[in-house]
Design an enzyme around this catalytic site. Sequence first.
Site: not given
Ligand code: LAG
Length: 647
Positions: A151, A188
Amino acid sequence: MEHVILPNDNYPWWQRYQPVSYQLYSRSGTPEQFADMVRRCNAVGVRTYVDAVINHMTGLGRVGVSYGGSSYNGDAHDFPGVPYTAEHFTPKNLCPSSDGNVNNYAVEENVRNCYLVGLTDLYGALDYVRNAVAGYLNNLVDLGVAGIRIDAAKHMWPADIANMLSRVKDLPTSHGFPAGSKLFVYNEVIDRNDGAVTVDEYYDTGMVTEFRYCMKLAWGIADYGQLGGLVDYGWGMARDDRAFVFVDNHDNQRGHGGAGDVITHKTPREYKQAVAYMTAHPYGFAQVMSSYYFTNTDEGPPHNADWSTADVVINADGSCGGGWVCEHRWNVIAKMVRFRNAVAGTAMENYWNNGGAVAFSRGNKGFFAMAKGGSMDQTLSTGLPAGTYCNIIDSCATNINVGSDGKARIQINNYEEPIVAICVGCTADSGPTSAPCTGSNCGVTTASPPVDGTCTQAPPSGTSRTVIFVQKATSVGQDLFIRGGIDHTKRPGCVDNAGTSACAISITTNSLGTSAHYDKYNAWRVGDTKLDWYGVQSGQGSYNGQASAGSPLAWTSNTASSSGFQSLNKWGDHYWMLDVNMDCSETEQGWFELKAFLTNSGSGWENDISQGACTGTAGGTAPYTTKNHMVDNLYCRPLSRRSLHRP
Ligand code: LAG
Ligand code: CA
């Protein structure tokens, strides 16, 4: 891995991307349940690939206790479950952005040293961090995991990844991996030629996701005329042998990373065409997505009352229920995976495209056609030997006749599944047997990833799990083996050499357990790739210097408290057992011969056998008589002999 728990956000799917420790507790279950799943999957030829989140830990501000009891505190950079403390995170002075977050993709240090969406960024240059990550990966390897997705690899330095991977051991032969197999790795990296980090930087650490492919394919399905330009190296798309391709993934199907211009299960007709084209086309290593339904883009998977992940419901017709989409079970998709395996290693030829329909051949092994509007009628060069083939997509309801000039009239009249796929040796419910994976490429080495299909880790289609019991009350210290295959007089090319003899049958042995009771079995089954007549195989494992004398059996019992307990043993003590996946195509229409061989002051070969005809509902007539045991492997029966007897 253990991850944050976010009740206030209704436990979003992306909880998983905020690791807390490398213990294998999650909303999906416990470490024991995970280990059990992997073991059972490996036993039936299904490999497990883990999404490894090793660029970062939780987001800043995240505090709590996770499923396995590990506490976490993002702001304090405190993760006692590993443990990681503040000094294990990327020093602030290495990140050029003013707020500490990734915000400028044009600058490499910004992308790799800053905090991705506020996630605490691990300092991968440290020996301690590299070692902790490698410990996590080695635990997965021990459990039988075949590969990983890294990831956010784009946010890691390739040299750090390479170092971590260099500490990972080979895949265990006890889980059926050929000796020397490496963990399969795909990095990735979202690269659209729009930033400082490019896919080619990761060619030395495995495969690399090719997100441009999702877009190009979506554009091509919308306008077939564009399909010819699917692979655009001018746009920086990854080398053919490194590209990891997919129609959509868990992020871009719901508007997260790499979203935009992507086809998903929400438009099933287009989705089937997209997956069909991807699987028919030779570029890259293809991944098939399997999803759950969602309306909100943060929504987690179907869950139980306590928000743990719910089991997949399998309906009577083989489709999924309970909120699971299971694209991999859709007719077109499952069939096209077979096609891809059947034509692996061949090039795309005879490409034809009139803007509304497209067709091409794969070497002299397969031919594919697809019509956007649901119908076509065209005579085309198929590249195939003359003969009658059937469309595997409609389960062979229609035939296609290839003339001596290699041409065939291709007709499609099916709006929902407007596809023709024919391949040499393919029938309604099976593809031809592909060669079993041998050598170091099976687990996918990071140095030279394999071609899918030729090196699928699953037993190839046409391979059947085969369990053999031999009852023999032996004396202490004696060991029992079996030898077998096909009689030398029945086939040409049979020589006293397991590696080359046409009378030896390819097998991969399965684990029966890892306790000391199975030490001998486990030592001797290493490198035992053939059921043959010739005793120890070249390269076969030995036990304390003692060579094997065939394919090893393990002493088993039906008594639950016995160290040799096996649930398949329904009879008693002294039922020696062998558990293998057998290449059915090398049997005689499902039949093969065997004889036991007893060592350590044993009698050697079992006496000759005079075996009568098999009776009962499964009975059949052997193709020839022999002085050995003649075995009718029901699961290896070809269609012509299968009738209603197939269990
Ligand atoms: C990836 N690829 O580089 C993953 O495929 C993707 O799904 C991951 O983001 C990202 N890297 C980090 O591993 C996902 C969500 C984000 C989420 C993150 C952490 O797409 O939306 O962020 O996982 O759970 C969330 C909140 C953010 C916040 C963050 C940290 O949406 O607003 O800043 O958590 O608290
Ligand atoms: Ca980083």
